[in-house]
Design a protein around this motif. Structure first.
Motif: not given
Length: 209
Positions: A95-100, A114-118, A148-151
């Motif tokens: 997830x960190x690699x994808x964020x970059x 990242x890691x936003x509550x639905x 959600x993984x990312x917003x």
């Protein structure tokens, strides 16, 4: 005869005075008992802060109250050692690699969270369901456990552009398939754009599903 009437009258007044005094005494006694009962009733906090009161005694008194019925089970567990442990990093390595990658590709146009509550983005319709109703609470609890993984949001007003989910091999499990199905439907009903991604490790790139 007149003397007898005077004697009776005096006796009546004497008994009346005694009766009134007895009633007054009983009333005062009941008031005292009621006040004493209120002072000794459990659950009332008697240890209010008073100027000059020893701080150690006050703290000890407050700690005793914290051990009462209002204390959560989690608080009792925390009294024992190692009830919680800290995570060293936010997100998994993937997830960190994808964020970059997302930051490099979209950071100039969008803010990436990242890691936003639905339920921070999708909530039950309070115009249709009362917030304390069974339907509302069922809808809320269903989504409150997930993130959600990312917003992606606009830079200026933080308006949500889309949500992104990273589908790794764990999404093939039955429980994850059910979760994905429910989130897909919730986003569709609420009108939230959802994009699903996966990592192509062979070609070392992110693909939109």
């Amino acid at each position: 005869m007149e003397q007898a009437l005077n004697d009776v009258t005096q006796m009546v007044w004497k008994f009346a005075f005694i009766a009134i005094a007895a009633i007054a005494a009983i009333t005062m006694l009941l008031l005292l008992v009621k006040r004493a009962t209120r002072k000794g009733r459990p659950g009332k906090r008697q240890d209010r802060y008073q100027p000059g009161k020893d701080q150690g005694e006050l703290k000890e008194s407050l700690n005793l109250h914290e051990k009462g019925p209002n204390r959560n089970y989690s608080e009792e567990l925390m009294e024992r050692e190692d009830a919680y442990i800290a995570r060293s990093h936010l997100m998994t390595p993937t997830e960190r690699d994808v964020y970059k990658v997302l930051e490099k590709a979209y950071g100039g146009r969008y803010r990436i969270f990242c890691q936003v509550r639905v339920v921070d983005l999708i909530q039950p319709n309070s115009a249709k369901y009362h917030p304390k109703s069974r339907e509302y609470m069922s809808l809320f609890r269903q989504l409150s456990q997930w993130h959600f993984d990312y917003v992606l949001c606009n830079h200026e007003d933080f308006k949500v552009y889309c949500t992104l989910e990273l589908d790794d091999p764990s999404h093939e499990r039955p429980d994850r398939l059910k979760r994905d199905r429910i989130i897909n439907k919730a986003c569709e009903v609420a009108g939230v754009r959802l994009e699903r991604m996966r990592v192509n490790y062979k070609e070392r790139k992110i693909e939109i599903i």
